[in-house]
Every structure is written in C-alpha cells, then in structure tokens.
Enzyme design. Structure first.
Site, PDB file in Angstrom:
ATOM      1  N   GLU A  49       6.563 -40.207 -12.228  1.00 36.98           N
ATOM      2  CA  GLU A  49       5.861 -40.928 -13.302  1.00 36.98           C
ATOM      3  C   GLU A  49       6.046 -40.228 -14.639  1.00 36.98           C
ATOM      4  O   GLU A  49       5.919 -38.997 -14.725  1.00 36.98           O
ATOM      5  CB  GLU A  49       4.371 -40.990 -12.945  1.00 36.98           C
ATOM      6  CG  GLU A  49       3.714 -42.276 -13.343  1.00 36.98           C
ATOM      7  CD  GLU A  49       4.240 -43.465 -12.530  1.00 36.98           C
ATOM      8  OE1 GLU A  49       5.121 -44.174 -13.042  1.00 36.98           O
ATOM      9  OE2 GLU A  49       3.774 -43.659 -11.408  1.00 36.98           O
TER      10      GLU A  49
ATOM     11  N   ASP B 209      10.960 -41.205 -16.577  1.00 40.47           N
ATOM     12  CA  ASP B 209      12.142 -42.045 -16.876  1.00 40.47           C
ATOM     13  C   ASP B 209      12.676 -41.815 -18.288  1.00 40.47           C
ATOM     14  O   ASP B 209      13.875 -41.671 -18.488  1.00 40.47           O
ATOM     15  CB  ASP B 209      11.882 -43.538 -16.589  1.00 40.47           C
ATOM     16  CG  ASP B 209      10.773 -44.191 -17.399  1.00 40.47           C
ATOM     17  OD1 ASP B 209      10.002 -43.467 -18.080  1.00 40.47           O
ATOM     18  OD2 ASP B 209      10.664 -45.439 -17.340  1.00 40.47           O
TER      19      ASP B 209
ATOM     20  N   ALA C 282      -2.136 -54.675 -14.345  1.00 42.01           N
ATOM     21  CA  ALA C 282      -2.463 -53.784 -13.226  1.00 42.01           C
ATOM     22  C   ALA C 282      -1.435 -52.672 -13.049  1.00 42.01           C
ATOM     23  O   ALA C 282      -1.389 -52.019 -12.016  1.00 42.01           O
ATOM     24  CB  ALA C 282      -2.569 -54.604 -11.935  1.00 42.01           C
TER      25      ALA C 282
ATOM     26  N   SER D 144       4.010 -53.957 -13.262  1.00 43.61           N
ATOM     27  CA  SER D 144       5.239 -54.447 -13.901  1.00 43.61           C
ATOM     28  C   SER D 144       5.390 -55.962 -13.930  1.00 43.61           C
ATOM     29  O   SER D 144       6.471 -56.507 -13.677  1.00 43.61           O
ATOM     30  CB  SER D 144       6.486 -53.833 -13.234  1.00 43.61           C
ATOM     31  OG  SER D 144       6.536 -52.481 -13.514  1.00 43.61           O
ATOM     32  N   SER D 145       4.308 -56.641 -14.273  1.00 43.69           N
ATOM     33  CA  SER D 145       4.437 -58.089 -14.448  1.00 43.69           C
ATOM     34  C   SER D 145       5.386 -58.409 -15.604  1.00 43.69           C
ATOM     35  O   SER D 145       6.102 -59.416 -15.568  1.00 43.69           O
ATOM     36  CB  SER D 145       3.069 -58.734 -14.673  1.00 43.69           C
ATOM     37  OG  SER D 145       2.453 -58.191 -15.805  1.00 43.69           O
TER      38      SER D 145
ATOM     39  N   ASP E 161      10.694 -49.765 -14.887  1.00 44.91           N
ATOM     40  CA  ASP E 161      10.168 -51.037 -14.376  1.00 44.91           C
ATOM     41  C   ASP E 161      11.262 -52.088 -14.228  1.00 44.91           C
ATOM     42  O   ASP E 161      11.329 -52.812 -13.232  1.00 44.91           O
ATOM     43  CB  ASP E 161       9.072 -51.570 -15.311  1.00 44.91           C
ATOM     44  CG  ASP E 161       7.986 -50.545 -15.554  1.00 44.91           C
ATOM     45  OD1 ASP E 161       7.881 -49.593 -14.758  1.00 44.91           O
ATOM     46  OD2 ASP E 161       7.253 -50.689 -16.549  1.00 44.91           O
TER      47      ASP E 161
HETATM   48  C1  GLA Z   1       5.368 -47.662 -17.783  1.00 44.99           C
HETATM   49  C2  GLA Z   1       6.716 -47.777 -18.477  1.00 44.99           C
HETATM   50  C3  GLA Z   1       7.807 -47.112 -17.641  1.00 44.99           C
HETATM   51  C4  GLA Z   1       7.417 -45.686 -17.234  1.00 44.99           C
HETATM   52  C5  GLA Z   1       6.006 -45.663 -16.651  1.00 44.99           C
HETATM   53  C6  GLA Z   1       5.515 -44.262 -16.385  1.00 44.99           C
HETATM   54  O1  GLA Z   1       5.377 -48.394 -16.581  1.00 44.99           O
HETATM   55  O2  GLA Z   1       7.051 -49.127 -18.671  1.00 44.99           O
HETATM   56  O3  GLA Z   1       9.020 -47.098 -18.347  1.00 44.99           O
HETATM   57  O4  GLA Z   1       7.533 -44.803 -18.313  1.00 44.99           O
HETATM   58  O5  GLA Z   1       5.063 -46.308 -17.503  1.00 44.99           O
HETATM   59  O6  GLA Z   1       6.255 -43.667 -15.373  1.00 44.99           O
END
Ligand code: GLA
Length: 379
Positions: free
Chosen positions: A41, A44, A125, A128-129, A174
């Site tokens: 987390e 990226d 939530a 990644s919607s 995501d």
């Molecule tokens: C969000 C961002 C991702 C990533 C995460 C944390 O989901 O869209 O690119 O940085 O936070 O890991």
C-alpha cells in the site's frame, strides 16, 4: 456463482438499460472489476511492489458508436449526460470522458459513443470503483473503434484520465488491478515496469476466508492527504538522491522525522510484499497473516493514512482471532480486510460490528471476497 455468469448477468442488465435509454441495441458489453489490494500500500507511486486481486464485482459498459457523446449510469441521478466535445465533463461522467480524452492523447483515436453503465462495485469503499468505470469504458471504446491496446498501456491511459482529467494524483495500482488480475490469483506487480506474476490465491482451499470490511465511513481528506503523502515521498527520494523510494538502501535514514517515517513505511512495505509472494508460492496462505497486520501497523503509525473506523475494524478482527488484518486502498476510511479461519468468520464479523457500535462509529458491512477475473468483453 462464477465470475462469468455474474458479469453476464450484469451485462444483460446494462444492455437493458442501454435499450431503455437510447431506444436501440448496444454493439457489445465490456466489464471491469473492483479490487482488493492484499498488500503493498502506498508503494505504487514509489515504483514499488503491489499485490491486488480482482473482486467479483464489476462495472459493465454497454456501448455503441454514436454521433455525439451520451452517457447514462444506472446508479446516477436518472439523467443522460450529453456533450459534443470531451472537455468539461463532471462527476462520474468525467471518468468516462477522461478515458476517451486520454485514449485520443495516446494515439488511439475514438469518436463519440453512447454508453450505459451498470455496476455493483461498492463506491466510496476504497475498492476501486473509479478504476472499474475507467477500465470498462476503455475496453468499450477500444472495441467499438477497433483498437488493440496492450494492457500495460491501457492501465497508463486510465491512470492518465484520472490524473490529468479528473485531477486525482493516483498511482497505477487500481487501473492495473482492474485490467490485469486473473481469477484465483493475486497479482504481484512491480510498478516500475508493470511486470507481474499471477500467484495462485484460493483462500477457500486452505479453509480460510478473506473478509472485506467496508467501514461505511465517508472518505475524509482523501485527495489532499494523498497528494501530501506523495509529496513527502518525492521529497524523501530527492534528499536521498534516488530516483524513487524503491531505490533507497534498506538502511536509509532521514533526519526529518516525518519523512523518515514515510521512508520506513515504503521500504518495509516493499519487503512485506516480497515476503508475501514467497509464502504464497511456498503453499501457505495462513502464513501471510502477520504480514497483513504489520502492514496495517506501518500504515497507521509511519504513514498516517488509517482512520478510527479502520483501526477499530482491524483491532476487533484480530481480537476475535483473525490471522491478519489491514486497511486496503488509499485509507482515511474505506475498507479493511481480514484473513480468518472459515469457522471463525461469523465471530470476527460480529466482533467488528460490535466494536464499531460500542465506539459510536458507523456499523460496517462485511462480505467475503474471492479472487475474480479482470476486465474482459462479456458480449
Ligand atoms: C489509491 C490509489 C492507488 C494507490 C493506493 C494506495 O487506491 O488510487 O494508486 O496509491 O491508494 O496503495
């Protein structure tokens, strides 16, 4: 229910919605899922490692070429969004217009389309919607206008839509997860070059379940705090003289206390991802529990992106016997995950809800996740 039949059901509804709105049939339907990030987390955008898997929840775009843009979402306000040019779309329509804009920018020319969107990806939530919407629209437009886009490039186009059109400075996690994950696998990816390895991940085969705990807490300060964390990482990399924090030596140290904690999180999280891959490839799933919990501690203490709701969920799950638990996604609300023995799942779910009630927090929604298929054409 298999991923295929579920996506097909959603696609049938999306096509019905299309016909009802536009009085004609779509040329096809394309689905893209939400995701859970198992571990890795806030790594990226530091060129680090991530390990998402796709959720069996999809956004479907039923679409046809058209004279001008007409977008409709079954979860919107009932209004069709119409525009002649791609600038200036707002709200959910901005994600779709942004993808079309970014495709054109990347040399994949797309003309206007009618698109009906139908989705069961939970929104707000951290699942990644947005990336699901982007992925479905990208596949639809590529299909309609005859482009065969390499999946790595597709992810970058969707990220660009979000960075430069919507204005959210997200990394590549995501969009890659939604477009590239595979059923029954968690995807270990190196965000520097998007190289990846699909690692078998069937928790049920091990007598376990992966609970997703949607805290139902509104995201707070997400955009500004997210941008602030990115800026901290860039500054830390600059001070260390490395291209990105992924390249910092294991014993790197910064005198600035806050930046040093950010650095410590990124370095330790990258190590935890590599260790998770080793353990999963060694045939154990239960063995990754401690790494999930350590990831949460690091995100909470060093990276400061957790929230009272997420901490309550993680602490209660662990207290009720979860093998590991952590927040997933950007943080500041959204969802946590907990890896639990199947027999203990009801007890963990009850404990998580009780803890929230006792603390006066919103009662979370808890569901079981399995690794589903990534984005694909449904019909
Ligand atoms: C969000 C961002 C991702 C990533 C995460 C944390 O989901 O869209 O690119 O940085 O936070 O890991």
């Amino acid at each position: 229910m298999s991923t295929d039949s579920h996506a097909a059901d959603l696609a049938a509804t999306a096509e019905d919605v299309f016909r009802a709105q536009f009085g004609a049939s779509p040329e096809g339907a394309w689905a893209a899922p939400g995701r859970v990030n198992l571990i890795g987390e806030h790594t990226d955008y530091n060129d680090g490692f991530v390990m998402p898997f796709a959720l069996p929840y999809y956004t479907v775009a039923a679409a046809a070429k058209a004279e001008s843009w007409e977008l409709f979402s079954s979860s919107g306000d009932g209004q069709t969004v119409r525009f002649a040019t791609l600038d200036g779309a707002r709200g959910w329509a901005a994600y779709a217009a942004g993808v079309a804009w970014a495709m054109n920018e990347a040399g994949y020319a797309v003309g206007p389309a009618r698109i009906a969107l139908h989705s069961d990806v939970p929104t707000g939530a951290s699942l990644s919607s947005s990336a699901a919407l982007e992925g479905a629209v990208l596949l639809a437009l590529a299909g309609l206008y005859g482009h065969d886009i390499p999946v790595e490039e597709a992810a970058v186009i969707c990220q660009r839509a979000e960075n430069d059109y919507v204005g959210m400075p997200c990394g590549i996690l995501d969009q890659s997860a939604s477009l590239m994950c595979e059923e029954g696998r968690a995807m270990f990816m190196d965000c520097r070059d998007l190289s990846r390895e699909q690692v078998p991940f069937n928790v049920e085969d091990h007598g376990l379940v992966m609970l997703v705990i949607d805290t139902n807490a509104p995201h707070r300060l997400v955009d500004s705090e997210y941008a602030a964390r990115r800026a901290d990482c860039e500054r830390a990399a600059e001070l260390l003289g490395v291209r990105s924090l992924r390249d910092a030596p294991a014993d790197a140290h910064l005198d600035d206390e806050r930046l040093n904690r950010r650095l410590r999180h990124v370095l330790s999280e990258n190590r935890r991802v590599l260790r998770t891959v080793e353990i999963l490839k060694g045939g154990s799933v239960a063995g990754i529990g401690e790494l999930l919990t350590a990831s949460h501690a690091s995100l909470r203490g060093d990276y400061e992106v957790s929230s009272p709701e997420l901490d309550s969920a993680v602490d209660a799950a662990l207290g009720a016997g979860a093998l590991g638990a952590r927040m997933t996604g950007g943080g500041f609300g959204g969802s946590a995950i907990a890896l639990v023995e199947a027999a203990a799942a009801p007890k963990v779910e009850a404990a998580v809800k009780e803890a929230a009630k006792a603390a006066g927090l919103p009662v979370p929604r808890v569901f079981t996740a399995r690794a589903a298929a990534g984005a694909h054409r449904v019909r």
